[in-house]
Design a protein around this motif. Structure first.
Motif, short mmCIF file in Angstrom:
data_model
loop_
_atom_site.label_atom_id
_atom_site.label_comp_id
_atom_site.label_asym_id
_atom_site.label_seq_id
_atom_site.Cartn_x
_atom_site.Cartn_y
_atom_site.Cartn_z
N ILE A 1 -3.30 3.41 9.30
CA ILE A 1 -3.63 2.00 9.17
C ILE A 1 -2.35 1.18 9.29
N GLU A 2 -2.41 0.13 10.06
CA GLU A 2 -1.30 -0.79 10.22
C GLU A 2 -1.78 -2.18 9.82
N LYS A 3 -1.10 -2.75 8.79
CA LYS A 3 -1.47 -4.07 8.30
C LYS A 3 -0.39 -5.08 8.68
N SER A 4 -0.83 -6.26 9.09
CA SER A 4 0.12 -7.33 9.41
C SER A 4 -0.35 -8.63 8.77
N THR A 5 0.64 -9.54 8.56
CA THR A 5 0.35 -10.85 7.97
C THR A 5 0.83 -11.92 8.93
N ASN A 6 -0.11 -12.71 9.40
CA ASN A 6 0.18 -13.77 10.37
C ASN A 6 0.99 -13.24 11.55
N GLY A 7 0.63 -12.05 12.00
CA GLY A 7 1.25 -11.46 13.18
C GLY A 7 2.51 -10.69 12.91
N GLY B 1 -1.39 -24.58 1.67
CA GLY B 1 -2.34 -25.21 2.57
C GLY B 1 -2.44 -24.56 3.93
N GLU B 2 -1.50 -23.68 4.26
CA GLU B 2 -1.56 -22.98 5.55
C GLU B 2 -2.54 -21.80 5.48
N THR B 3 -3.04 -21.36 6.67
CA THR B 3 -3.97 -20.22 6.77
C THR B 3 -3.18 -18.92 6.82
N ILE B 4 -3.70 -17.97 6.06
CA ILE B 4 -3.11 -16.62 6.08
C ILE B 4 -4.10 -15.71 6.80
N THR B 5 -3.60 -14.95 7.77
CA THR B 5 -4.44 -13.99 8.52
C THR B 5 -3.89 -12.58 8.33
N TRP B 6 -4.72 -11.74 7.66
CA TRP B 6 -4.34 -10.33 7.51
C TRP B 6 -5.11 -9.51 8.56
N LYS B 7 -4.43 -8.64 9.25
CA LYS B 7 -5.03 -7.80 10.29
C LYS B 7 -4.79 -6.34 9.92
N TYR B 8 -5.88 -5.56 9.96
CA TYR B 8 -5.81 -4.13 9.64
C TYR B 8 -6.28 -3.36 10.87
N VAL B 9 -5.39 -2.58 11.47
CA VAL B 9 -5.74 -1.77 12.65
C VAL B 9 -5.78 -0.30 12.22
N VAL B 10 -7.01 0.29 12.30
CA VAL B 10 -7.23 1.68 11.89
C VAL B 10 -7.34 2.55 13.13
N THR B 11 -6.56 3.63 13.19
CA THR B 11 -6.52 4.50 14.37
C THR B 11 -6.71 5.95 13.95
N ASN B 12 -7.53 6.68 14.75
CA ASN B 12 -7.67 8.13 14.55
C ASN B 12 -6.51 8.80 15.28
N GLY C 1 -2.86 -2.32 2.37
CA GLY C 1 -4.12 -1.84 2.94
C GLY C 1 -4.22 -0.32 2.86
N ASN C 2 -5.39 0.18 2.48
CA ASN C 2 -5.61 1.62 2.37
C ASN C 2 -6.87 1.99 3.15
N VAL C 3 -6.85 3.13 3.84
CA VAL C 3 -8.01 3.58 4.61
C VAL C 3 -8.27 5.05 4.30
N ASP D 1 -4.55 6.89 4.50
CA ASP D 1 -3.25 6.29 4.84
C ASP D 1 -3.21 4.90 4.23
N GLU D 2 -1.99 4.37 4.07
CA GLU D 2 -1.84 3.01 3.55
C GLU D 2 -0.65 2.33 4.21
N ASP D 3 -0.65 0.98 4.15
CA ASP D 3 0.45 0.21 4.75
C ASP D 3 0.54 -1.13 4.03
N PRO D 4 1.78 -1.51 3.56
CA PRO D 4 1.94 -2.78 2.88
C PRO D 4 2.26 -3.92 3.86
N SER D 5 2.16 -5.14 3.33
CA SER D 5 2.59 -6.31 4.09
C SER D 5 3.00 -7.39 3.10
#
Length: 542
Positions: free
Chosen positions: A398-404, A418-429, A488-490, A503-507
């Motif tokens: 798992i790869e986690k990112s915050t605002n890219g 007031g800004e938007t936060i976008t967390w992205k979690y990419v899970v790969t076999n 993030g944990n998967v 697996d896990e990954d911080p951000s």
């Protein structure tokens, strides 16, 4: 277990056979009257010296014929004696003519006069009757050779001819011996002077046998057109005396000869009636290995070519039609060959081979081959498993990112209130085994549901090898936090054996304070304020 399936299959075959026996009308009405009526006897039931082209060792239901010349002594002879589909030429000796038969004529002109021409046998399982008929060259009772048997006179030394109308001379006999090959139990039916006596080790008596002798005669002047003696018998309630279950063999020995004929054995033939015992067998192999169990299974690598071989044999005693091989895992076995005579029947001497191909998958793999064949409407089946093993290492990432920003380490991107936060979690076999039951959890946000998936490859619930799933979660920063971290944990499970992988990954991110923006007037005002402040400070010092 396989032996249990075989027992059930055997019981199923016997059950179907019983249904047939008690539901199908008798194929032919046989009248025991000493005459072979038109359509009364099937040629395929016959053993004949000169019409072997019509010989069919697999006749109608209940019959199979194997024949030889010579006296049948005991069940061992079934293996040790030499067999013939047709009567060996001149078996009565080099000085005899096989085409003619008469008693009391010089041996240099004719055969012994007593050779068996044909044997017919049939067991009617519906009515439980054994039928038999023999055609014999000439009439043993025609001792004086005048073409009829009603006024026997001594001729050529035959001083013991039977009385007028006897149908068979006193020195001539017609003998039938019926033997259960598996046990050697037998019954001897001796016909002499137009009467018969029965001696039996299975309890058969005279009253259980009906016999009839023909009174036809032959024409010595035209030896190529000779009517032949026809002897017939029927034995009712036959299963009372003999075992007629599938696979049992009955030997019926026929002698037509003279008690004074030293070569009476040459006038003997045997017909075997083998009760049908349809059976089939399949052997399946994986890449040439039988592999009935995982312990025997070949170890393959992921993606390796797999060839399954299916070998089908007939282990019964009758040919089988409509043979079909299937595999429970969906691969399609393709016939490769083995039908040597091209008749579409799996004969006793044939081995049919099928093949199917595939690609090795992870884990312990099993598929089972099934085969079915038919004897008439009776199905027979068999199955055989085969296995292979592919050792795979399931893994997940798992790869986690915050605002890219990957932001594995502090302090991550700066985000204002007031800004938007976008967390992205990419899970790969990242392993070599398909995964299922994928669960993504954020230690701060909680479980990330499947409704957050924005990219799921083929759309199923299996994370295939190399496949990626993407989860997106958004929020708005409402309160400034100097440093923020979430992880993030998967987890997932291997499809083949349930192995759990994780697996896990911080951000990170940090909050940026708001700095007021000064206009030019504001700047001048601030300078003026600072000046006033400075003047006040100086006066106080004074």
């Amino acid at each position: 277990m396989k032996w249990e399936r075989k027992i059930m299959n055997r019981l199923h075959v016997m059950f179907v056979m019983l249904i047939i026996l008690f539901s199908v009308p008798s194929a032919m009405a046989i009248t025991v009257d000493g005459v072979r009526g038109v359509g009364e006897w099937d040629e395929n039931w016959a053993y004949a010296q000169y019409n072997a082209s019509s010989y069919n060792p697999y006749a109608s239901f209940g019959d199979r014929m194997v024949v030889r010349q010579g006296v049948y002594n005991n069940p061992v002879d079934l293996v040790t004696d030499e067999w013939n589909d047709i009567d060996p030429k001149d078996d009565s000796g080099g000085d005899f003519d096989e085409s003619m038969a008469v008693n009391g004529v010089a041996a240099t002109d004719y055969s012994s006069g007593l050779d068996v021409s044909k044997i017919y046998g049939h067991y009617d399982p519906i009515n439980d009757i054994l039928y038999g008929m023999t055609e014999v060259y000439g009439i043993p009772g025609d001792g004086d050779g005048n073409g009829e048997i009603y006024s026997e006179e001594p001729a050529d030394g035959d001083t013991t001819a039977g009385p007028a109308g006897s149908g068979i001379g006193l020195t001539e006999s017609w003998v039938i011996r019926i033997i259960q090959v598996s046990t050697g139990d037998s019954s001897l039916i001796l016909v002499n002077a137009n009467a018969w006596t029965v001696s039996s080790s299975v309890g058969m008596t005279n009253s259980d046998v009906y016999a009839h002798l023909t009174s036809d005669h032959f024409n010595v002047a035209n030896p190529d057109d000779l009517p032949k003696s026809v002897y017939e018998i029927s034995i009712s309630d036959f299963s009372t005396f003999y075992d007629v279950s599938p696979g049992e063999v009955l030997a019926v020995e026929v002698l037509s000869g003279s008690s004074g004929d030293s070569s009476v054995g040459e006038d003997t033939a045997v017909v075997f009636i083998e009760i049908p015992n349809p059976e089939i067998h399949i052997e399946k192999a994986t890449n040439g290995v039988d592999a009935d169990t995982y312990e025997e299974a070949p170890e393959l690598s992921l993606g390796q070519d797999v060839t399954w071989t299916y070998v089908v044999t007939n282990t019964g005693n009758v040919p089988l039609a409509d043979v079909e091989v299937t595999d429970d895992q969906g691969v399609i076995p393709v016939f490769q060959g083995g039908d040597t005579d091209g008749d579409g029947l799996l004969d006793l001497t044939e081995t049919w081979t099928y093949e199917a191909e595939g690609t090795a998958e992870c884990g312990d793999y099993e598929n089972v081959a099934d085969v079915v064949g038919y004897y008439g409407v009776i199905p027979v089946t068999d199955d055989d498993p085969s296995h292979y093993v592919v050792s795979c290492e399931p893994d997940i990432d798992i790869e986690k990112s915050t605002n890219g920003f990957d932001a594995d380490f502090p302090s991550g991107p700066a985000i204002e209130v007031g800004e938007t936060i976008t967390w992205k979690y990419v899970v790969t076999n990242t392993g070599d085994a398909a995964l299922t039951n994928i669960v993504v959890v954020d230690d701060v946000i909680g479980t990330i549901g499947n409704d957050k998936i924005t990219d799921k490859a083929d759309g199923d619930d299996v994370l295939e090898i190399g496949e990626e799933w993407t989860y997106i979660v958004t929020d708005t920063l409402e309160e400034c936090t100097p440093l923020y971290k979430n992880t993030g944990n998967v987890t997932g499970e291997a499809v083949d054996d349930g192995t759990v992988v994780t697996d896990e990954d911080p951000s990170h991110y940090h909050c940026k304070s708001v700095v007021p923006t000064l206009t030019p007037v504001g700047i001048l005002a601030m300078i003026g304020a600072l000046g006033i402040l400075g003047m006040v400070t100086l006066r106080r010092r004074d």
